[in-house]
Scaffold this motif. Sequence first.
Motif, short mmCIF file in Angstrom:
data_model
loop_
_atom_site.label_atom_id
_atom_site.label_comp_id
_atom_site.label_asym_id
_atom_site.label_seq_id
_atom_site.Cartn_x
_atom_site.Cartn_y
_atom_site.Cartn_z
N THR A 40 0.98 -1.12 -0.21
CA THR A 40 -0.08 0.21 0.08
C THR A 40 1.06 0.92 0.11
OG1 THR A 40 -1.89 1.22 0.91
CG2 THR A 40 -0.50 0.11 2.62
N SER A 41 0.24 2.52 -0.24
CA SER A 41 0.87 3.46 -0.37
C SER A 41 0.21 4.76 0.46
CB SER A 41 1.04 4.20 -1.79
OG SER A 41 1.43 3.65 -2.62
N ALA A 42 1.69 5.18 1.24
CA ALA A 42 1.46 6.72 2.09
C ALA A 42 0.80 8.17 1.55
CB ALA A 42 1.42 5.99 3.48
N GLY A 43 0.95 9.02 1.88
CA GLY A 43 1.01 10.48 1.48
C GLY A 43 2.21 11.05 1.52
N SER A 44 2.75 10.38 3.02
CA SER A 44 3.41 11.09 3.95
C SER A 44 3.65 10.01 4.93
CB SER A 44 3.02 12.88 4.41
OG SER A 44 1.76 11.96 4.96
N ASN A 45 5.04 10.14 5.26
CA ASN A 45 5.66 9.81 6.37
C ASN A 45 4.76 9.26 7.03
OD1 ASN A 45 8.21 9.71 4.59
ND2 ASN A 45 9.49 9.57 6.50
N THR A 72 13.28 1.97 10.14
CA THR A 72 14.01 3.11 10.45
C THR A 72 12.71 4.59 10.46
OG1 THR A 72 14.77 4.41 9.23
CG2 THR A 72 15.47 2.85 10.55
N ARG A 73 12.49 5.19 11.57
CA ARG A 73 11.69 6.54 11.72
C ARG A 73 11.46 7.13 10.81
NH1 ARG A 73 12.53 10.96 15.57
NH2 ARG A 73 10.38 12.80 15.30
N ASP A 74 12.79 7.28 9.77
CA ASP A 74 13.34 7.89 8.46
C ASP A 74 12.82 7.19 7.70
OD1 ASP A 74 13.19 10.73 10.29
OD2 ASP A 74 15.95 9.61 11.21
N SER A 75 12.28 5.97 7.25
CA SER A 75 12.08 5.58 6.42
C SER A 75 10.78 5.47 4.95
CB SER A 75 11.85 4.17 6.95
OG SER A 75 13.37 3.45 7.07
N ASN A 76 11.57 5.46 3.68
CA ASN A 76 9.60 5.53 3.14
C ASN A 76 9.55 4.22 2.72
OD1 ASN A 76 10.32 8.41 2.71
ND2 ASN A 76 11.95 8.79 1.42
N TRP A 77 9.97 3.55 3.80
CA TRP A 77 9.00 1.89 3.57
C TRP A 77 9.52 1.70 4.96
CZ3 TRP A 77 12.22 -2.02 -0.03
CH2 TRP A 77 11.79 -3.67 0.35
N LEU A 78 8.06 1.05 4.99
CA LEU A 78 8.06 0.27 6.50
C LEU A 78 7.66 -1.37 6.26
CD1 LEU A 78 7.13 2.78 9.32
CD2 LEU A 78 9.58 1.75 9.02
N VAL A 87 3.15 -6.88 4.45
CA VAL A 87 2.55 -6.69 4.17
C VAL A 87 3.78 -5.31 4.20
CG1 VAL A 87 1.67 -4.02 5.22
CG2 VAL A 87 0.92 -6.25 6.00
N ASN A 88 4.13 -3.90 2.92
CA ASN A 88 5.12 -3.33 2.31
C ASN A 88 4.33 -1.99 2.65
OD1 ASN A 88 7.32 -4.60 1.91
ND2 ASN A 88 6.19 -6.15 1.08
N ILE A 89 4.05 -0.85 3.20
CA ILE A 89 4.16 0.11 3.55
C ILE A 89 5.18 1.49 2.57
CG2 ILE A 89 2.40 2.37 4.49
CD1 ILE A 89 2.64 -1.05 6.40
N PHE A 90 4.71 1.95 1.74
CA PHE A 90 5.36 2.79 1.14
C PHE A 90 4.97 4.14 1.07
CE2 PHE A 90 6.77 -1.27 -0.85
CZ PHE A 90 8.13 -1.26 -1.31
N THR A 91 6.13 4.91 0.75
CA THR A 91 5.30 6.38 0.15
C THR A 91 5.36 6.38 -1.18
OG1 THR A 91 8.05 7.01 -0.30
CG2 THR A 91 6.65 7.67 1.70
N LYS A 92 4.50 7.23 -1.88
CA LYS A 92 4.22 6.52 -3.19
C LYS A 92 5.68 6.64 -4.13
CE LYS A 92 0.06 8.82 -3.22
NZ LYS A 92 -1.27 10.02 -3.13
N GLU A 93 6.61 7.81 -3.59
CA GLU A 93 7.80 7.93 -4.40
C GLU A 93 9.03 6.85 -4.20
OE1 GLU A 93 7.23 9.68 -2.10
OE2 GLU A 93 5.90 11.39 -3.31
N ALA A 94 8.76 6.09 -3.50
CA ALA A 94 9.07 5.11 -3.13
C ALA A 94 8.90 3.47 -3.93
CB ALA A 94 9.62 4.27 -1.27
N ARG A 95 7.79 3.46 -3.20
CA ARG A 95 6.58 1.91 -4.09
C ARG A 95 7.20 2.13 -5.49
NH1 ARG A 95 0.39 0.91 -3.29
NH2 ARG A 95 0.37 -0.98 -4.78
N GLU A 96 7.45 3.54 -6.27
CA GLU A 96 7.62 3.41 -7.85
C GLU A 96 8.42 2.61 -8.25
OE1 GLU A 96 6.32 7.62 -9.41
OE2 GLU A 96 5.01 7.26 -8.63
N PHE A 97 9.57 3.39 -7.30
CA PHE A 97 10.59 3.48 -7.15
C PHE A 97 11.51 2.19 -7.28
CE2 PHE A 97 15.29 2.30 -5.69
CZ PHE A 97 16.18 3.46 -6.40
N TYR A 98 10.58 1.28 -6.01
CA TYR A 98 11.29 -0.42 -5.30
C TYR A 98 10.60 -0.83 -6.03
CZ TYR A 98 13.64 1.26 -2.26
OH TYR A 98 15.21 1.53 -1.33
#
Length: 115
Positions: A40-45, A72-78, A87-98
């Motif tokens: 899933t994607s999240a709009g922000s950290n 980590t707390r600063d990750s764009n992917w948890l 379950v993989n939770i990404f910011t939108k940019e990280a999801r597109e990248f990976y």
Amino acid sequence: MTSQEILDFTTKAISDRHGEDTEAYDMRGISILADYYVITSAGSNRQLHAIVNSIVDEVHQNNYTDYRIEGTRDSNWLLVDLGDVVVNIFTKEAREFYNLEKLWANGKQVELKED
């Protein structure tokens, strides 16, 4: 608890925190690591962490104890490892990248219930 039950409470938690473009893949018989992979994607950290916290709340409400959180707390992917459900939770940019969905192309996409 079955992997389907874990998937159900996980996707509910994601929906409760407005995860975007949520997809789940049935990997039973394909992967030895997990039955289901969810992304899933999240709009922000901040939203990313809110989704993870919502999943953890559901885990506790369902008396499920077998889980780990990676990132980590600063990750764009948890990643939340629930044993048979990952379950993989990404910011939108990280999801597109990976682009992890390509790894699960052999799995069957699960139709998720919309709340």
